[in-house]
Design an enzyme around this catalytic site. Sequence first.
Site, PDB file in Angstrom:
ATOM      1  N   ASP A 538      43.807  42.581  38.306  1.00 15.04           N
ATOM      2  CA  ASP A 538      42.822  42.710  39.729  1.00 15.04           C
ATOM      3  C   ASP A 538      41.725  43.428  39.273  1.00 15.04           C
ATOM      4  OD1 ASP A 538      41.270  41.656  41.591  1.00 15.04           O
ATOM      5  OD2 ASP A 538      42.339  42.265  42.878  1.00 15.04           O
ATOM      6  N   ASP A 625      38.999  35.796  46.461  1.00 21.05           N
ATOM      7  CA  ASP A 625      38.221  36.070  48.028  1.00 21.05           C
ATOM      8  C   ASP A 625      37.461  35.076  48.798  1.00 21.05           C
ATOM      9  OD1 ASP A 625      40.083  39.065  46.404  1.00 21.05           O
ATOM     10  OD2 ASP A 625      38.131  39.402  46.875  1.00 21.05           O
TER      11      ASP A 625
END
Length: 953
Positions: A538, A625
């Site tokens: 990530d 997100d």
Amino acid sequence: MKTLGLLLVAALAIGGSFAVDKNNFKTCDQSGFCKRLRPFKPEKSQYTLNLDTVIVHGNVLSAEVTTVDTSTEKRITLWHYALKLSALKDGTFRVELDEADPLYPRYRSLLALNGEPKPDGLKLISNENGKLTLSNTQGHKVIITAEPLKFEFVNLAGDTVVVINDNHQLLMEPLRVRREKASDDEDANMVEVAAPVFNEEEIESGNQLDEGKKVSIEDEEGAWSENFKSHHDSKPRGNEAVSMDFSFPEADHVYGIPEHTDKFNLRTTTSGEPYRLYNLDVFEYELDSPMAIYGAVPVMYAHGPKHTAGVFWHNSAETWVDVVNYADSTVVSSLVNLVTGGQKRRVDARFFSEANVIDVFVLLGDKPADVFRQYTALTGHAPLPPKFSLAYHQCRWNYVDETDVRSVDEGFDTHDVPADVIWLDIEYTDRKKYFTWDPLKFPHPTEMVANLTAKGRKMVVIIDPHIKREAGYFLHEDCTEKGYYVKDKDGKDYEGWCWPGSSSYPDFFDPAISKYYSERYLFDNFPGTSKDVHLWNDMNEPSVFNGPEITMPKDCRHYKPPQDGHDGLASFWEHRHVHNEYGLLNIRATHDGLLLRTDGKYRPFILTRSTFAGTQRYAAVWTGDNAAEWGFLAVSVPMCLSLASAGVSFCGSDVGGFFKYPEAELMTRWYQAGAYQAFFRAHSHIETKRREPWLYDAATLALIRDALRRRYALLDFWYTLFYEHSLDGLPVTRPLFQEYPREEETYTIDNEYLLGDKLLVHPVVEPGVTSVKVYLPGAETNTLWYDVDSYLAHKANGYFTQEVTLAKIPVYQRGGSVVPRKERVRRSSALMADDPYTLVVALDHNNTAHGTVYIDDGETYEYQQNKYIYARIDYEPSGITYSFINEHAHYPSRSWVERIVIAGIKTPPKTAKLHQGDKQLALQMTLHKGNDVLVIRKPGANMATPWRIAFSY
């Protein structure tokens, strides 16, 4: 995963609501080269092909291109460029343009291509009237106009499908050496930035071509530095942007260039911002926007009723893309008439990048499947993933300790909910130091993992590329001592701020550093891991909380292979050249490490957020997100369609939304949608309310359980699709127009999609609905679509209204297909490996159907030694045949066929007999007259050897 730090986390904790802070990210007017180049619209291109320099050899045309000052009667050559046109296999051409003798080498993308493209032949057909006509061996043609330079690409039907530089926006800013401020009498020697053209006075004063490379303009605004907010970009090479325009005659729409939160078919940008391709960590990204987010895949496809074509802009620098669709009501009619002579069916696009060479691949189609295949032939097919990775994943930031992990794992069993993977976010580490475990919260990682694997489950842990700058931390000490970090503009280790606090970033462009990083994944170097622990990379855009636009400064320095005579600026690449490729090198190093730890025996699974061309060779991707809002559920469909068309089929969104809390209806609908997306993971923010399925009410839990069971029943279908993708590179998740390219209604449909060519899925993405409008394509071919719940057949006839309940989303199986299922859903996919199959046969109007199934061990590379089964299932009125596509491949599967469901049968057979080897067995059948379904019960055919069921009437 997460974005802007503790202030935002604290705000969320007290119920704060956020939208993206656009002030953190540049608009075109704030991006120096975009502001400079976007208005560049000359009446005539200054670029000219020198016909006397043309050489055609093998598959390559090489020639000199010059820029010419046409503003005076005396033609003056200003700059020389090297042109290379290559014919490649499968109807693809490559156009490369570079300075003939640049001050410094320009960057060429390092890793996007899956090896050197395969050459075709190229033949010069004619050279007359200032035009060259060339052909590849298949008969595709390229017509090059010398002045002004233009390329027209012609398909096999004789249609011009792509035109380069029709709008005269080709531009390559020459590299120059900065000089000190000129005196007043030298002001006449200034050079325009947007169009690098000297006038005659400048030539006479000594700024001729050869000398021109050794002089430069004064420090006019943005030429040698830029500022954004408090950040300063030193731009030591000055302006070096490139631009090229593409026209797509007879196209209705263009698609691609992910990642954006827009519709699948791209909008006209003339009245707003261009699409931006620049990998960024965007906190709570907004919907319906051309803003850059985590991915930047610079491939675009154009489609209309006559043909499909595409372009792949092979450039890893910041890129903006303008689109003009002349059928769009926002495009004024005068512009249509001026540019297209009144032709309305056409789309234009323009790519402009901050740096690097011009390197573009032209994909000539002719159908959507052709251009998708041409693109993945260049950048690679996704390899066959381990089977568990196609099952359900449970994640949260963060499962707090080993007891929490055990509780979640047991919760799935207690509530009879299948799951294959438990994920750990950053809090599992020892104070954000990667390749470590928190000694208090996770003191026994080996045992924790073993408890999961005993049930057939796996674990995924996160490792981000930011390295905590802490004395005594082995990774930081090694990278500091060996010079393994990315350098700042002064050549010192770059320090940014991310989750650990002060952080530095490995320079994966150095092979020695990538090798070192890969070795950190060895079991001895990362205790507590095993072959059943997989990885999540990530924050690899890279995310830098205190950097410009939350990322690394563009004037940071990366490794460049040493070359004779190259020092100073020529001895390194700037981050501006490679930015969109950084995450790709990060996941490649991880991929190499996961292979290394098992000597290449087991297939790795990796999830990445940063995405570029070629990412699909190493990792799956999720949409970042998102939030627990209906709009984010809806946009997950076009986002994953766009990524799949750009090679990244292994795509999904955080089920339930990362931010906020999904109420029961939204959570139910998200699980139902996620069950039909390739990557299926629930994930949530650290400050959100816990939301494991059993924490909802009993009715909602039952609906979630049903969605998960539907996924597990189709795992072998998904696995077969991904195996076939590994062979042909076609998307697993497909837009309707891929299979129905002449059906114009499908061109703008992106709220439903196909899985392979067999299932059509229409997720329910609005609250409180009792019906949805579903489009069923294929009317011209009399296609039938069978509701997977009732086996009720619908004739394809465009839109119809499908009633839905909270327990149902519309899914249909195409008539003429066979779908393998496993109905005995267990707690993990590994426990279903030897379970029996149900074959669902959906008949077409000819009473035939065909399908495939793929079987192997699900985790190793032994399938590459022919240890697998890849079989056809063919239904004809005379019977059903199961045969191996590769007769040399075998796998000792213990699975068998326990049921065959035949939908749409009008004249059922009287008897059915199984023939397998020496075995002959009369079979029992049950006819359900209400919906024309025949069920063959317990045929008992073994999947490890061919068989046939013969019918008699």
